[in-house]
Design a protein around this motif. Structure first.
Motif, PDB file in Angstrom:
ATOM      1  N   VAL A 185       0.837  -1.201   0.000  1.00 19.17           N
ATOM      2  CA  VAL A 185       0.000   0.000   0.000  1.00 19.17           C
ATOM      3  C   VAL A 185       0.872   1.251   0.000  1.00 19.17           C
ATOM      4  O   VAL A 185       0.630   2.203  -0.751  1.00 19.17           O
ATOM      5  N   GLY A 186       1.904   1.246   0.834  1.00 16.99           N
ATOM      6  CA  GLY A 186       2.789   2.400   0.906  1.00 16.99           C
ATOM      7  C   GLY A 186       3.566   2.624  -0.381  1.00 16.99           C
ATOM      8  O   GLY A 186       3.731   3.764  -0.831  1.00 16.99           O
ATOM      9  N   LEU A 187       4.032   1.532  -0.994  1.00 22.08           N
ATOM     10  CA  LEU A 187       4.786   1.666  -2.243  1.00 22.08           C
ATOM     11  C   LEU A 187       3.879   2.167  -3.362  1.00 22.08           C
ATOM     12  O   LEU A 187       4.289   3.010  -4.178  1.00 22.08           O
ATOM     13  N   ALA A 188       2.644   1.663  -3.421  1.00 23.14           N
ATOM     14  CA  ALA A 188       1.701   2.140  -4.433  1.00 23.14           C
ATOM     15  C   ALA A 188       1.445   3.639  -4.278  1.00 23.14           C
ATOM     16  O   ALA A 188       1.327   4.369  -5.276  1.00 23.14           O
ATOM     17  N   ALA A 189       1.379   4.124  -3.050  1.00 20.63           N
ATOM     18  CA  ALA A 189       1.181   5.557  -2.817  1.00 20.63           C
ATOM     19  C   ALA A 189       2.370   6.367  -3.325  1.00 20.63           C
ATOM     20  O   ALA A 189       2.210   7.439  -3.918  1.00 20.63           O
ATOM     21  N   VAL A 237       0.791 -13.504   0.588  1.00 21.21           N
ATOM     22  CA  VAL A 237       1.509 -13.307   1.845  1.00 21.21           C
ATOM     23  C   VAL A 237       2.020 -11.872   1.831  1.00 21.21           C
ATOM     24  O   VAL A 237       2.421 -11.343   0.785  1.00 21.21           O
ATOM     25  N   SER A 238       1.987 -11.228   2.998  1.00 16.00           N
ATOM     26  CA  SER A 238       2.334  -9.807   3.083  1.00 16.00           C
ATOM     27  C   SER A 238       2.967  -9.533   4.439  1.00 16.00           C
ATOM     28  O   SER A 238       2.916 -10.356   5.348  1.00 16.00           O
ATOM     29  N   ARG A 239       3.530  -8.333   4.567  1.00  4.59           N
ATOM     30  CA  ARG A 239       4.147  -7.955   5.836  1.00  4.59           C
ATOM     31  C   ARG A 239       3.199  -7.155   6.719  1.00  4.59           C
ATOM     32  O   ARG A 239       3.510  -6.932   7.892  1.00  4.59           O
ATOM     33  N   THR A 240       2.072  -6.693   6.167  1.00  3.49           N
ATOM     34  CA  THR A 240       1.109  -5.918   6.954  1.00  3.49           C
ATOM     35  C   THR A 240      -0.303  -6.432   6.705  1.00  3.49           C
ATOM     36  O   THR A 240      -0.597  -6.991   5.635  1.00  3.49           O
ATOM     37  N   VAL A 241      -1.164  -6.200   7.677  1.00  3.04           N
ATOM     38  CA  VAL A 241      -2.562  -6.595   7.531  1.00  3.04           C
ATOM     39  C   VAL A 241      -3.218  -5.810   6.408  1.00  3.04           C
ATOM     40  O   VAL A 241      -4.009  -6.353   5.622  1.00  3.04           O
ATOM     41  N   ARG A 242      -2.895  -4.520   6.290  1.00  6.30           N
ATOM     42  CA  ARG A 242      -3.609  -3.714   5.300  1.00  6.30           C
ATOM     43  C   ARG A 242      -3.323  -4.188   3.875  1.00  6.30           C
ATOM     44  O   ARG A 242      -4.190  -4.089   3.001  1.00  6.30           O
ATOM     45  N   ASP A 243      -2.131  -4.716   3.604  1.00  2.00           N
ATOM     46  CA  ASP A 243      -1.865  -5.233   2.262  1.00  2.00           C
ATOM     47  C   ASP A 243      -2.794  -6.389   1.923  1.00  2.00           C
ATOM     48  O   ASP A 243      -3.344  -6.462   0.818  1.00  2.00           O
ATOM     49  N   THR A 244      -2.949  -7.302   2.859  1.00  2.00           N
ATOM     50  CA  THR A 244      -3.855  -8.431   2.621  1.00  2.00           C
ATOM     51  C   THR A 244      -5.292  -7.951   2.499  1.00  2.00           C
ATOM     52  O   THR A 244      -6.043  -8.420   1.628  1.00  2.00           O
ATOM     53  N   ALA A 245      -5.703  -6.996   3.334  1.00  2.00           N
ATOM     54  CA  ALA A 245      -7.071  -6.479   3.285  1.00  2.00           C
ATOM     55  C   ALA A 245      -7.357  -5.785   1.957  1.00  2.00           C
ATOM     56  O   ALA A 245      -8.425  -5.970   1.360  1.00  2.00           O
ATOM     57  N   VAL A 246      -6.417  -4.964   1.484  1.00  2.00           N
ATOM     58  CA  VAL A 246      -6.609  -4.259   0.215  1.00  2.00           C
ATOM     59  C   VAL A 246      -6.648  -5.250  -0.944  1.00  2.00           C
ATOM     60  O   VAL A 246      -7.469  -5.127  -1.860  1.00  2.00           O
ATOM     61  N   PRO A 283      -5.429  -0.790  -7.049  1.00  2.00           N
ATOM     62  CA  PRO A 283      -4.844  -0.125  -5.875  1.00  2.00           C
ATOM     63  C   PRO A 283      -3.354  -0.355  -5.710  1.00  2.00           C
ATOM     64  O   PRO A 283      -2.672   0.425  -5.052  1.00  2.00           O
ATOM     65  N   PHE A 284      -2.818  -1.414  -6.316  1.00  2.00           N
ATOM     66  CA  PHE A 284      -1.388  -1.712  -6.228  1.00  2.00           C
ATOM     67  C   PHE A 284      -0.650  -1.407  -7.534  1.00  2.00           C
ATOM     68  O   PHE A 284       0.389  -2.005  -7.815  1.00  2.00           O
TER      69      PHE A 284
END
Length: 479
Positions: free
Chosen positions: A22-26, A219-228, A72-73
């Motif tokens: 999410v952060g990288l996409a931003a 698989v992701s390092r944050t919950v928000r990545d999986t949620a998005v 979103p990504f």
């Protein structure tokens, strides 16, 4: 190569930084970094760490399968697991039993992943046909755990987990037929949600099974990545028999009835470090206001044997139909010893197949009854910490390896048979510095509750990050 003690990672002050997806996409949307710079950083990181990790099956950074610019990504790099077709790329299924051909078209799952904006820059390694719980091979070097290269990274999405944990990409495709998202997520200190049956696009492999065990995710390092990711996947393809998921953006206010499960359906003994981390998580949930009570999973006593025999049925299907599925280069004799052992076991069980399938189909109803008393179940993901490489090698004699696997993969297969969602979250570190995952299970169609609770745990107990830690780290298993 970044290391901390024996740890292996590629995190650096480059365009990838330590952003999640999410952060990288931003950053990409703002123009702070470019897609070309991000891909160059992936190539540099991969060159530094993959000679140790051996997590990549196929590298296509210069010729990626590009995702939707509206997702979103958009522009974020990822890897696709090597059992999923990408047009023009070979699909090897981790096996030396055939010469893979370029796929004629994207799999439905690949189309869904690309619809989220992710750019596929290669394929990740996996054990043969995903049958093992460690990414090890009979005649090739294993994929290793970034937290300690002497240990297993789990499986079958082991290459995906190693790449994300080591910082090569922030998110990677994974799929799960008995724990294959959640096991490597637990072993590598990641978030790994297995969606419920039908939540994501159907897998060609899973759709051919008498009971479809397979669900695709990340698989992701944050919950928000999986949620998005799940929200975007749900928009791209709605599952008509499941409630809409939508974007889950944080914890909920409601208080839940949490059942604490420490006895596994396989009868495996949970090691002290794992038990301590799960019990500590239970105390955290109580602190957050949830009601935690002991729970047990009561299944037909034949469940474990039935699951193993079904596992064998899948292996026998590969052996018998390999030439049709994979072409004339396929040789059943070149399957690894563990796959051949599963086939031999199934030959003895084959006359009982109708009864095995009938009992396994009833598990869905047994599972649903658990959620008349609980909103969520909390358990370990695995019965013990990631083992040293070699312990789960496919070259170990079959009966011995099977018992070792049943003593390790003790909690995850139930969700696959039931078709229900489950999530692995980083719970802490063992006394030797290896990740330990905690497992949350919910009722059919209730991924939302799992994500909301995962957000709450992530905020209350930020999990260890490989790039931050020395050998003695915070959140080790309590004594």
């Amino acid at each position: 190569m970044g290391t901390s003690s024996t740890r292996v990672h590629a995190f650096a002050d480059d365009p990838l930084g330590d952003h999640d997806a999410v952060g990288l996409a931003a950053e990409l949307r703002r123009g702070t970094v470019s897609v070309a710079e991000v891909r160059a950083a992936v190539a540099e990181r991969l060159a530094r760490v993959d000679p140790t990790l051996r997590a990549v099956q196929l590298e296509r950074i210069a010729e990626p399968a590009t995702g939707s610019p509206d997702g979103p990504f958009a522009g974020v790099p990822t890897f696709i697991k090597d059992n999923t077709d990408v047009r023009g790329w070979p699909t090897g299924n981790g096996s030396a039993s055939y010469v893979p051909r370029p796929a004629p078209a994207h799999a439905a799952v690949t189309q869904q992943i690309l619809s989220t904006g992710l750019d596929a820059v290669g394929k990740s390694r996996m054990p043969e046909f995903g049958f093992n719980a460690s990414t090890e091979f009979a005649a090739a070097e294993p994929t290793v755990n970034p937290w300690n290269p002497r240990h297993s990274c789990g499986a079958s999405s082991g290459g995906a987990a190693a790449l994300v944990a080591a910082g090569v990409v922030p998110i990677a495709h994974a799929n799960d037929g008995g724990g294959s998202i959640r096991i490597p997520a637990a072993a590598c200190g990641l978030v790994g949600l297995k969606p419920g049956r039908g939540r994501t696009a159907p897998s060609a492999n899973g759709s051919r099974m008498p009971i479809n065990l397979v669900a695709d995710g990340v698989v992701s390092r944050t919950v928000r990545d999986t949620a998005v990711f799940l929200a975007a996947a749900d928009r791209q393809r709605r599952a008509p028999h499941l409630p809409p998921l939508g974007l889950v953006e944080g914890p909920a206010d409601r208080r839940l009835r949490v059942g604490l499960v420490l006895t596994s359906p396989t009868g495996a003994v949970v090691d002290a470090d794992t038990r301590a981390v799960v019990e500590d998580t239970a105390r955290t949930l109580e602190k957050l206001g949830h009601e935690v009570t002991p729970a047990s999973i009561d299944l037909d006593p034949r469940f474990v044997d039935d699951f193993v025999d079904y596992w064998g049925l899948l292996a026998a299907t590969v052996a018998a139909g390999g030439r049709f599925a994979f072409g004339r280069t396929f040789r059943a004799s070149a399957l690894d010893p563990f796959t051949r052992g599963l086939v031999d076991r199934y030959k003895r069980a084959a006359p009982r197949t109708p009864a095995i399938l009938r009992r396994l189909r009833r598990v869905r109803h047994d599972y649903a009854r658990l959620f008349t008393r609980h909103d969520v179940l909390l358990s370990p993901v695995l019965a013990h910490v990631p083992p040293e490489l070699g312990r789960l090698s496919p070259t170990v004699p079959f009966d011995e390896l099977l018992q070792r696997l049943l003593g390790y993969v003790a909690f995850t297969p139930l969700n696959n048979i039931a078709g229900a969602p489950g999530i692995s979250l980083p719970g802490g570190l063992s006394s030797t510095g290896l990740p330990i995952g905690v497992h949350l299970s919910a009722a059919h169609g209730d991924e939302r509750t799992l994500l909301e609770l995962a957000y709450a745990l992530e905020a209350e107990r930020p999990w260890p990050r490989i790039q931050d830690l020395s050998h003695a780290a915070a959140h080790t298993a309590p004594n």
